[in-house]
Design a protein around this motif. Sequence first.
Motif: not given
Length: 332
Positions: A106-113, A127-134, A167-172, A291-295
């Motif tokens: 999702a990072a490219p979509w978020v960056a585009r937004a 989602a990856n990218g510069p999200v404002d909140a989660y 294992a690749s899913d941070p939530y899982a 407060v979280v980080s998405n990488g």
Amino acid sequence: MGRRLAGVCVLLLMSLPACGPDGQERGTELGVVGDVRDGFTVGLLLPAEGPDRPLFTRALASLCPRCDVRYANAAGDRTRQARQVGRMLADGVRVLVLGAVDPGAAAPWVARAKLSGAKVIAYDRLANGPVDAYVATDPARVGREQALALLRAMRVAGPVLLLNGPASDPYAAAVKRGLHAVLDGRVAIGWERDLTAPGEAGREVAAAVAALGGTAKVAGVCCASEAAAEAVAAEMAKSGLAGVPLIRYDGRPGTGTRTATVRTDVAAQAAAAARLAVEVAGGRTVYGTAVVSNGTTVSIPAVLVPPAVVTKAGDPKAPDRRTARKQGAPPR
């Protein structure tokens, strides 16, 4: 000297708040994209159909009666969701509540937004990218509640099977850590796998039964991947484990064979997302429970909603609502 003084005056005028006829400050906060007095459109993009839409719409209407919700359902198709994001941005939607089909992509979509001046709230998965909140159901609490439900349901001592999400899913991965925080040292974990696809679940149950020496050696099963839960239940019935406790995670209300289900509190999650949408639109500082980080982005304010627990008898054992409201409210 006169030109310099005039420049200073212009700067001072620019720094003053802009006021409307009622004397109220108008849209001068940093990053304002919508005003509750006039209303604005929020885009709700979900990976699949569910109860979220009416709950979110109702919660947003209570906070912003003039706001509208534009809805899109990707039906599990990442490409389709990318098109939906692009269409909403082209139509001028400036707050997106995004339940990403594939959070990592999702990072490219978020960056585009963000480049278009829109705000993005990651919903249900970070989602990856510069999200404002989660906003999501607290994965650590999901894991802990599953583990506690498993311990309560076990009728005999013995090894348990743990079938986790990818294992690749941070939530899982966070759910898995919550499981182990309770189970480690209290039960023997006879078989554990991180599933990369739901289709692997049945094979893993059959392999575990064979490796452990038969069904009598299995005291309980915990399936942390909602997509795999039905396959696990079906294989347990075939393998002679029908009476063995099965604890599952189910992101949305539904039915299925289980001893207990740890479930997303969709109403609380949708209400938190509506509040965040109004706050980010108004350029206000967003507060959460963590407060979280998405990488790709650090220090993302997050509202982590406690899960609900439902037993086989249909007994809801939701966390204290007063605690949930307190956790979801901004500091005063």
